[in-house]
Design an enzyme around this catalytic site. Structure first.
Site, PDB file in Angstrom:
ATOM      1  N   GLY A 195       0.840  -1.206   0.000  1.00  0.00           N
ATOM      2  CA  GLY A 195       0.000   0.000   0.000  1.00  0.00           C
ATOM      3  C   GLY A 195       0.868   1.247   0.000  1.00  0.00           C
ATOM      4  O   GLY A 195       1.845   1.319   0.741  1.00  0.00           O
ATOM      5  N   ARG A 232       0.850  -4.856  -5.378  1.00  0.00           N
ATOM      6  CA  ARG A 232       0.904  -6.090  -4.592  1.00  0.00           C
ATOM      7  C   ARG A 232       1.027  -7.201  -5.628  1.00  0.00           C
ATOM      8  O   ARG A 232       0.230  -7.265  -6.562  1.00  0.00           O
ATOM      9  CB  ARG A 232      -0.368  -6.262  -3.772  1.00  0.00           C
ATOM     10  CG  ARG A 232      -0.628  -5.101  -2.806  1.00  0.00           C
ATOM     11  CD  ARG A 232      -1.697  -5.498  -1.811  1.00  0.00           C
ATOM     12  NE  ARG A 232      -2.329  -4.341  -1.186  1.00  0.00           N
ATOM     13  CZ  ARG A 232      -1.891  -3.757  -0.081  1.00  0.00           C
ATOM     14  NH1 ARG A 232      -0.788  -4.181   0.488  1.00  0.00           N
ATOM     15  NH2 ARG A 232      -2.547  -2.741   0.437  1.00  0.00           N
ATOM     16  N   ASP A 283      -0.035   2.201   8.351  1.00  0.00           N
ATOM     17  CA  ASP A 283      -0.549   1.407   9.479  1.00  0.00           C
ATOM     18  C   ASP A 283       0.293   1.480  10.752  1.00  0.00           C
ATOM     19  O   ASP A 283      -0.192   1.156  11.827  1.00  0.00           O
ATOM     20  CB  ASP A 283      -0.675  -0.071   9.070  1.00  0.00           C
ATOM     21  CG  ASP A 283      -1.592  -0.263   7.880  1.00  0.00           C
ATOM     22  OD1 ASP A 283      -2.477   0.574   7.666  1.00  0.00           O
ATOM     23  OD2 ASP A 283      -1.409  -1.261   7.146  1.00  0.00           O
ATOM     24  N   GLY A 316     -10.589  13.373  20.411  1.00  0.00           N
ATOM     25  CA  GLY A 316     -11.485  13.337  21.576  1.00  0.00           C
ATOM     26  C   GLY A 316     -12.658  12.388  21.441  1.00  0.00           C
ATOM     27  O   GLY A 316     -13.763  12.685  21.899  1.00  0.00           O
ATOM     28  N   GLU A 355     -15.284   9.441  22.134  1.00  0.00           N
ATOM     29  CA  GLU A 355     -15.834   8.901  23.381  1.00  0.00           C
ATOM     30  C   GLU A 355     -15.360   7.468  23.618  1.00  0.00           C
ATOM     31  O   GLU A 355     -15.102   7.057  24.738  1.00  0.00           O
ATOM     32  CB  GLU A 355     -17.371   8.921  23.349  1.00  0.00           C
ATOM     33  CG  GLU A 355     -18.010  10.209  23.812  1.00  0.00           C
ATOM     34  CD  GLU A 355     -17.650  11.401  22.943  1.00  0.00           C
ATOM     35  OE1 GLU A 355     -17.530  11.206  21.721  1.00  0.00           O
ATOM     36  OE2 GLU A 355     -17.479  12.511  23.488  1.00  0.00           O
ATOM     37  N   LYS A 378     -23.598  16.302  26.747  1.00  0.00           N
ATOM     38  CA  LYS A 378     -22.879  16.239  25.463  1.00  0.00           C
ATOM     39  C   LYS A 378     -23.892  16.247  24.326  1.00  0.00           C
ATOM     40  O   LYS A 378     -24.997  15.709  24.457  1.00  0.00           O
ATOM     41  CB  LYS A 378     -22.058  14.942  25.381  1.00  0.00           C
ATOM     42  CG  LYS A 378     -20.753  14.991  26.128  1.00  0.00           C
ATOM     43  CD  LYS A 378     -19.856  13.820  25.727  1.00  0.00           C
ATOM     44  CE  LYS A 378     -18.559  13.858  26.515  1.00  0.00           C
ATOM     45  NZ  LYS A 378     -17.596  12.841  26.129  1.00  0.00           N
TER      46      LYS A 378
HETATM   47  P1  ADP Z   1       2.971  -4.407   2.683  1.00  0.00           P
HETATM   48  O1  ADP Z   1       4.382  -4.412   2.212  1.00  0.00           O
HETATM   49  O2  ADP Z   1       2.394  -3.042   2.746  1.00  0.00           O
HETATM   50  O3  ADP Z   1       2.797  -5.225   3.937  1.00  0.00           O
HETATM   51  P2  ADP Z   1       1.825  -6.607   1.148  1.00  0.00           P
HETATM   52  O4  ADP Z   1       1.616  -7.505   2.320  1.00  0.00           O
HETATM   53  O5  ADP Z   1       0.766  -6.552   0.117  1.00  0.00           O
HETATM   54  O6  ADP Z   1       2.081  -5.079   1.544  1.00  0.00           O
HETATM   55  O7  ADP Z   1       3.200  -7.052   0.453  1.00  0.00           O
HETATM   56  C1  ADP Z   1       3.680  -6.396  -0.688  1.00  0.00           C
HETATM   57  C2  ADP Z   1       4.280  -7.397  -1.625  1.00  0.00           C
HETATM   58  O8  ADP Z   1       5.420  -8.021  -1.013  1.00  0.00           O
HETATM   59  C3  ADP Z   1       3.389  -8.558  -2.010  1.00  0.00           C
HETATM   60  O9  ADP Z   1       2.475  -8.215  -3.001  1.00  0.00           O
HETATM   61  C4  ADP Z   1       4.401  -9.570  -2.500  1.00  0.00           C
HETATM   62  O10 ADP Z   1       4.837  -9.294  -3.801  1.00  0.00           O
HETATM   63  C5  ADP Z   1       5.560  -9.332  -1.533  1.00  0.00           C
HETATM   64  N1  ADP Z   1       5.471 -10.324  -0.462  1.00  0.00           N
HETATM   65  C6  ADP Z   1       4.569 -10.370   0.539  1.00  0.00           C
HETATM   66  N2  ADP Z   1       4.755 -11.485   1.295  1.00  0.00           N
HETATM   67  C7  ADP Z   1       5.781 -12.151   0.733  1.00  0.00           C
HETATM   68  C8  ADP Z   1       6.450 -13.386   1.038  1.00  0.00           C
HETATM   69  N3  ADP Z   1       6.073 -14.165   2.063  1.00  0.00           N
HETATM   70  N4  ADP Z   1       7.477 -13.767   0.250  1.00  0.00           N
HETATM   71  C9  ADP Z   1       7.865 -13.006  -0.788  1.00  0.00           C
HETATM   72  N5  ADP Z   1       7.275 -11.848  -1.134  1.00  0.00           N
HETATM   73  C10 ADP Z   1       6.248 -11.420  -0.381  1.00  0.00           C
HETATM   74  O1  F6P Z   2      -1.530  -1.286   4.506  1.00  0.00           O
HETATM   75  C1  F6P Z   2      -2.160  -0.089   4.144  1.00  0.00           C
HETATM   76  C2  F6P Z   2      -3.641  -0.304   3.955  1.00  0.00           C
HETATM   77  O2  F6P Z   2      -4.223   0.930   3.576  1.00  0.00           O
HETATM   78  C3  F6P Z   2      -4.373  -0.901   5.160  1.00  0.00           C
HETATM   79  O3  F6P Z   2      -4.644   0.062   6.151  1.00  0.00           O
HETATM   80  C4  F6P Z   2      -5.615  -1.458   4.515  1.00  0.00           C
HETATM   81  O4  F6P Z   2      -6.137  -2.521   5.255  1.00  0.00           O
HETATM   82  C5  F6P Z   2      -5.097  -1.933   3.179  1.00  0.00           C
HETATM   83  O5  F6P Z   2      -3.870  -1.244   2.935  1.00  0.00           O
HETATM   84  C6  F6P Z   2      -6.038  -1.676   2.021  1.00  0.00           C
HETATM   85  O6  F6P Z   2      -5.487  -2.271   0.920  1.00  0.00           O
HETATM   86  P1  F6P Z   2      -5.973  -1.966  -0.584  1.00  0.00           P
HETATM   87  O7  F6P Z   2      -5.441  -0.627  -0.959  1.00  0.00           O
HETATM   88  O8  F6P Z   2      -5.368  -3.067  -1.376  1.00  0.00           O
HETATM   89  O9  F6P Z   2      -7.456  -1.960  -0.560  1.00  0.00           O
END
Ligand code: ADP
Ligand code: F6P
Length: 319
Positions: A11, A72, A127, A185, A187, A213
Site C-alpha cells: 500500500g 501487490r 498502518d 477526543g 468517546e 454532550k
Molecule cells: P505491505 O508491504 O504493505 O505489507 P503486502 O503484504 O501486500 O504489503 O506485500 C507487498 C508485496 O510483497 C506482495 O504483493 C508480495 O509481492 C511481496 N510479499 C509479501 N509477502 C511475501 C512473502 N512471504 N514472500 C515473498 N514476497 C512477499
Molecule cells: O496497509 C495499508 C492499507 O491501507 C491498510 O490500512 C488497509 O487494510 C489496506 O492497505 C487496504 O489495501 P488496498 O489498498 O489493497 O485496498
C-alpha cells in the site's frame, strides 16, 4: 557498490516520495548510479527499470503517493518470480536494492537477500504496524487526515445530536484508531489490541448525553470489525440516531506532514549509506527519535504492539 535500485511496494503511503528523493539524491551524491523500479516487485520481474537523475525526484517531496507507483504482486512470492527478478537485477548490473514498503514487502526483500542479493528495507505504510520500529512513514499524515475528518464530522454530529461511528484503516493494528481517537477526543476507541464490550460503549454514550454532550464519536479500527456493525448495534440497543463513516482510502493520500518528510528523508539517505557500508538484509527503524537498523528476521520475530497506557488514558480523558 556502483549501481543501486529502489522500489515502492504494498500500500502506498504519504512520504514515500520524500524517501525516494533522499535515496536518489544521496546515491548520486555518493557517486552511485541509481535506478527506480516501477510498480514494486511486478516491475522487478518485468524489468521496468528507469534511470534516475537529480531532476527525476524534483518537485515531489510534498506529493502523496509514489512516483514509482506501487503494487501487490502474488507472483513475486514464488521462486520463479524471484528468479526472474534476480535475472533483471543482474541484467542491469544492480549491486544493491532498497525496498520501501510494509512487512509483506520485507518478506520479499528478505528472500532476495537469502538468495544472495543485498537488500535494505525502509518502513513505509500508514498502518505503523511493523515491529522493530516505533514509526513507519505515512502514519503521521494519515492520522492528521483522520483527525481533520473527525473534526468536521463533529460539527454536524453536534448540530443533529447524533452518534457517529468512524471506521479507520490500520489492517490488524489499532495505531491509527488510537492516535486519531485520542487526538480528536472520541468517546470510545475500539482497537484489535484490546477487547471491547458494546454495552460499555453504549453506557459511555448515555453518560455523555446525560451530562449534556451533544454528540458521540466512536472510532473503530478496521481490524476489529466493520463500523456499520457497531453502528447497527448501538442504534438497535439505544434508538440513538447513529451514522457511520468509513474513511477508506482517503487516509492514504495527501501531502505528507513535516514529520513524514523529515523521518523519510533521513531513512532514505541512511539506506544508501548502509548499502555502501556492506550491510544487507536489514530494515531501517526509527526508535526513541533516532535512526536504527536490524535484520529483517529480528524485526519480524516480535508482534507489533501498541502502548495500552495511552489507550487507557484516552478512555479516561473522554469521560
Ligand atoms: P505491505 O508491504 O504493505 O505489507 P503486502 O503484504 O501486500 O504489503 O506485500 C507487498 C508485496 O510483497 C506482495 O504483493 C508480495 O509481492 C511481496 N510479499 C509479501 N509477502 C511475501 C512473502 N512471504 N514472500 C515473498 N514476497 C512477499
Ligand atoms: O496497509 C495499508 C492499507 O491501507 C491498510 O490500512 C488497509 O487494510 C489496506 O492497505 C487496504 O489495501 P488496498 O489498498 O489493497 O485496498
Amino acid at each position: 557498490m556502483r549501481k543501486i535500485a529502489v522500489l515502492t511496494s504494498g500500500g502506498d503511503a504519504p512520504g514515500m516520495n520524500a524517501v525516494l528523493r533522499a535515496v536518489v539524491r544521496r546515491g548520486i551524491f555518493k557517486e552511485l548510479d541509481v535506478y527506480g523500479v516501477r510498480n514494486g516487485y511486478d516491475g522487478l520481474m518485468s524489468g521496468d527499470f528507469i534511470h534516475m537523475d537529480l531532476g527525476s525526484v524534483g518537485d515531489i517531496i510534498h506529493r502523496g503517493g509514489t512516483i514509482l507507483r506501487s503494487a501487490r504482486s502474488k507472483k513475486f512470492k514464488t521462486i520463479e518470480g524471484q528468479e526472474q527478478a534476480l535475472l533483471n537485477l543482474k541484467k542491469y548490473a544492480i549491486d544493491g536494492l532498497i525496498v520501501i514498503g510494509g512487512d509483506g514487502s520485507f518478506r520479499g526483500a528478505k528472500d532476495l537477500t537469502l538468495q544472495g542479493f543485498p537488500t535494505i528495507g525502509i518502513p513505509g505504510t500508514i498502518d505503523n504496524d511493523i515491529s522493530g520500529t516505533d514509526y513507519t512513514i505515512g502514519f503521521d499524515t494519515a492520522v492528521n487526515t483522520v483527525i481533520e475528518a473527525i473534526d468536521k464530522i463533529r460539527d454536524t454530529a453536534s448540530s443533529h445530536e447524533r452518534t457517529y461511528v468512524i471506521e479507520v484503516m490500520g489492517r490488524d493494528a489499532g495505531d491509527i484508531a488510537l492516535w486519531s481517537g485520542m487526538c480528536a477526543g472520541a468517546e470510545s476507541i475500539i482497537i484489535p489490541e484490546d477487547g471491547y464490550d458494546i454495552d460499555d460503549v453504549i453506557e459511555r454514550i448515555q453518560q455523555g448525553y446525560k451530562r449534556g454532550k451533544t454528540h458521540s464519536i466512536i472510532v473503530v479500527a478496521e481490524g476489529v470489525c466493520r463500523g456499520i456493525d457497531i453502528g447497527k448495534l448501538i442504534e438497535g440497543k439505544t434508538g440513538f440516531e447513529t451514522r457511520v463513516t468509513v474513511l477508506g482510502h482517503l487516509q492514504r493520500g495527501g501531502s505528507p506532514t513535516a514529520y513524514d518528510r523529515m523521518v523519510g528523508s533521513q531513512m532514505g539517505a541512511k539506506a544508501v549509506d548502509l548499502l555502501l557500508e556492506g550491510q544487507k538484509g536489514v530494515m531501517i527503524g526509527w526508535n526513541k527519535g533516532q535512526l536504527s537498523y536490524m535484520p529483517f528476521e529480528d524485526a519480524a520475530r516480535d508482534k507489533h504492539t501498541i502502548d495500552l497506557s495511552v489507550y487507557h488514558l484516552a478512555r479516561s480523558l473522554s469521560n
